[in-house]
Write a protein that holds these residues in place. Structure first.
Motif, short mmCIF file in Angstrom:
data_model
loop_
_atom_site.label_atom_id
_atom_site.label_comp_id
_atom_site.label_asym_id
_atom_site.label_seq_id
_atom_site.Cartn_x
_atom_site.Cartn_y
_atom_site.Cartn_z
N THR A 1 53.64 25.99 35.83
CA THR A 1 52.39 26.23 36.56
C THR A 1 51.95 27.67 36.35
OG1 THR A 1 53.63 26.82 38.54
CG2 THR A 1 52.90 24.54 38.35
N PRO A 2 50.66 27.96 36.49
CA PRO A 2 50.23 29.36 36.44
C PRO A 2 50.95 30.18 37.50
CG PRO A 2 48.33 27.89 36.36
CD PRO A 2 49.52 27.04 36.69
N GLY A 3 51.48 31.34 37.11
CA GLY A 3 52.26 32.13 38.04
C GLY A 3 51.41 32.89 39.03
N ILE A 4 50.28 33.43 38.57
CA ILE A 4 49.43 34.28 39.40
C ILE A 4 47.98 33.87 39.19
CG2 ILE A 4 48.68 36.65 39.86
CD1 ILE A 4 51.37 37.56 38.66
N GLN A 5 47.21 33.89 40.26
CA GLN A 5 45.77 33.61 40.15
C GLN A 5 44.97 34.81 40.65
OE1 GLN A 5 42.34 30.33 41.45
NE2 GLN A 5 44.48 29.95 41.94
N LEU A 6 43.89 35.10 39.94
CA LEU A 6 42.91 36.08 40.40
C LEU A 6 41.60 35.35 40.67
CD1 LEU A 6 44.84 37.71 38.20
CD2 LEU A 6 43.19 39.52 38.62
N LEU A 7 40.95 35.68 41.78
CA LEU A 7 39.63 35.15 42.11
C LEU A 7 38.73 36.33 42.45
CD1 LEU A 7 40.44 31.99 44.28
CD2 LEU A 7 39.33 32.03 42.03
N HIS A 8 37.69 36.53 41.64
CA HIS A 8 36.80 37.68 41.76
C HIS A 8 35.44 37.21 42.26
CE1 HIS A 8 34.17 40.85 39.55
NE2 HIS A 8 34.43 41.24 40.79
N CYS A 9 35.01 37.76 43.39
CA CYS A 9 33.73 37.37 43.97
C CYS A 9 32.59 38.16 43.33
CB CYS A 9 33.75 37.59 45.48
SG CYS A 9 32.22 37.08 46.31
N LEU A 10 31.64 37.44 42.76
CA LEU A 10 30.44 38.07 42.19
C LEU A 10 29.29 38.05 43.18
CD1 LEU A 10 30.61 36.53 38.59
CD2 LEU A 10 31.30 38.83 39.31
N VAL A 11 29.18 36.97 43.94
CA VAL A 11 28.14 36.87 44.97
C VAL A 11 28.60 35.86 46.01
CG1 VAL A 11 26.87 35.13 43.62
CG2 VAL A 11 25.70 36.41 45.41
N ASN A 12 28.33 36.14 47.28
CA ASN A 12 28.67 35.21 48.35
C ASN A 12 27.65 35.36 49.46
OD1 ASN A 12 29.83 33.40 50.08
ND2 ASN A 12 31.81 34.43 50.21
N GLN A 13 26.61 34.54 49.40
CA GLN A 13 25.49 34.65 50.33
C GLN A 13 25.54 33.59 51.42
OE1 GLN A 13 22.36 34.20 47.45
NE2 GLN A 13 22.27 36.39 46.97
N THR A 14 26.67 32.86 51.52
CA THR A 14 26.76 31.79 52.51
C THR A 14 27.53 32.26 53.72
OG1 THR A 14 28.84 30.89 51.66
CG2 THR A 14 26.80 30.13 50.62
#
Length: 375
Positions: free
Chosen positions: A204-217
Motif C-alpha cells: 500500500t502507499p506508505g504516505i499520502q499528501l493532500l494539498h488544498c488549492l481552494v476550499n470555498q465550502t
C-alpha cells in the motif's frame, strides 16, 4: 541513544575463549563473535564509501570465536579465530546496538491534541527546520504544512522534501474534486469515513499528501484519527476481537473500467517484530471471508467496536484544510476522511500524491549521521 563508553564493556574468558559483554544499568548482554565479525570495519572487508561488503558473511563459521580482546579509550581491538583482527570504534558499536531505536518514539494522540504539528513551507530550506518537521511526522504520524503555494502541482515540491512520488492507476498527482462518473467515492461530495487509501494494493502507499488549492465550502472538513490510540482502547475492551482483526484477512478490492486489483490481509497490521503498527481499513472496499458463524459474530463485534472508536469525538481530529495548506500522514497509522459538502456553495479542489514510507526515515537517519544527534 544510550551513553555507551569503554567502561560499559566487560571482557570475560571462558574455556580459553574471550567474550565481550555490554553492561548497561546492571543488565549484561553478550555481543556474539559472529555479530561482531559480520560488522568488520576494515577496507579489505567493506567499502568505506558505499558501506557494502567485499566478503560474504553468510559463509562465516557459525562457531567463530574471539581469541583476544583489548579495550582502549574509544577503541576495542578484536582478534577472531578465523585470523581476522581489527580496531572497532566504540561509537560504531553503540550505533549498531541502537540502530532499531534510533527513530523518535511514536506519540499516540487523540482529538484533544493541543500542539498540532504545523510547519511553515517558507522555512523548509533550513535543514534543521526540515529535520524538525520530519521528526514530528515520525512521532505523530502526520504534519500540516502551511504557507504552501496555491498553484497546481506545487505538491511535487513538497513531496520531494520527504521522498519520491509513487505512480498508481490514479496517476502521480490525483485531483480530489467532484466530477461526474468518477471511479472512486473520493471524487463525490459525500462524507468519507476514516480509512486508509489503497488497501487493495501490495504494498500500500506508505504516505499520502493532500494539498488544498481552494476550499470555498462550509462542509468538507478534514478528519484524522490515530489508529494506534484506538487500537490501544480496543485491546482493553475487546482483546479477543483485536486478535481476530489482526489475524483473519479480509479481501480489499478495487475495480473500474481499466483496473481490477484485490488483496487479502488483516485489518490490523503488525510490523516485523509482531507489534501493531497501524491498519488497512476501508469499509467501502472490504469483504469478509467465509468463517464459522460463531467466529464471525465475535469478529463482527470487534469490527463494529473499532468502527465506533474511529469516529468517536474522543479520537477524531476535525478541521478545515484551507488553501495553501497540505497535510501529510502515514497512510496506515493515521486514518483520514472528510465530512459531506455542497459543491454548489463553491469550489473544493485538493491535489494528492503518495510517497513511500522510508523517505522521512532516510532523511532522519541522514541528519543524525551528519550531526550525531537523535532525540
Amino acid at each position: 541513544m544510550s551513553d555507551i563508553n569503554h567502561t560499559k564493556f566487560i571482557v570475560e574468558q571462558v574455556n580459553g575463549d574471550f567474550e565481550l559483554w555490554l553492561n548497561i544499568e546492571n543488565k549484561k548482554s553478550k555481543l556474539p563473535a559472529l555479530w561482531l565479525r559480520e560488522r568488520a570495519p576494515t577496507e579489505d572487508q567493506i567499502d568505506q564509501i558505499t558501506q557494502q561488503r567485499f566478503v560474504n558473511p553468510h559463509e562465516f563459521d557459525p562457531n567463530i570465536r574471539l581469541n583476544q580482546i583489548e579495550i582502549k579509550q574509544g577503541i576495542i581491538k578484536l582478534e577472531f579465530t578465523d585470523g581476522y583482527s581489527a580496531d572497532y570504534q566504540i561509537t560504531d558499536i553503540a550505533k549498531w546496538i541502537n540502530s532499531d531505536n534510533s527513530y523518535p518514539k511514536k506519540v499516540k494522540w487523540k482529538a484533544d491534541l493541543s500542539d498540532i504539528p504545523r510547519y511553515n513551507w517558507l522555512e523548509f530550506e533550513d535543514e534543521t527546520y526540515h529535520f524538525q518537521a520530519v521528526q514530528a511526522y515520525l512521532k505523530y504520524g502526520f504534519i500540516i504544512i502551511y504557507n504552501a503555494p496555491e498553484k497546481p502541482n506545487s505538491i511535487r515540491k513538497m513531496a520531494a522534501k520527504f521522498g519520491y512520488i509513487r505512480h498508481t492507476n490514479f496517476g502521480e498527482i490525483f485531483e480530489v474534486k467532484t466530477k461526474p462518473k468518477a471511479n472512486d467515492l473520493a471524487y463525490y461530495s459525500v462524507a468519507l469515513g476514516p480509512h486508509t487509501d489503497n488497501p487493495y494494493r501490495d504494498p500500500t502507499p506508505g504516505i499520502q499528501l493532500l494539498h488544498c488549492l481552494v476550499n470555498q465550502t462550509s462542509g468538507g472538513l478534514s478528519t484524522l484519527v490515530d489508529s494506534l490510540s484506538c487500537l490501544d482502547r480496543l485491546a482493553l475492551t475487546n482483546p479477543e476481537g483485536l486478535e481476530l482483526l489482526a489475524n483473519i484477512p479480509v479481501t480489499f478490492t478495487f475495480s473500474d473500467v481499466d483496473t481490477r486489483i484485490a488483496k487479502s490481509r488483516p485489518i490490523v497490521s503488525k510490523n516485523e517484530k509482531g507489534e501493531i503498527d497501524g491498519m488497512h481499513y476501508s469499509p467501502r472496499l472490504d469483504w469478509l471471508p467465509l468463517l464459522d458463524e460463531e467466529v464471525l459474530k465475535v469478529y463482527q463485534k470487534a469490527r463494529s467496536c473499532l468502527s465506533q472508536l474511529l469516529t468517536d469525538h474522543e479520537f477524531e481530529l476535525k478541521f478545515k484544510l484551507v488553501a495553501g495548506e497540505c497535510m501529510m500522514f502515514d497512510n496506515n497509522r493515521v486514518l483520514h476522511g472528510r465530512t459531506e459538502f455542497n459543491p454548489n456553495e463553491g469550489a473544493r479542489h485538493l491535489q494528492g500524491c503518495y510517497i513511500d514510507k522510508d523517505g522521512p526515515e532516510a532523511i532522519y537517519q541522514h541528519f543524525y549521521e551528519k550531526n550525531n544527534r537523535v532525540n
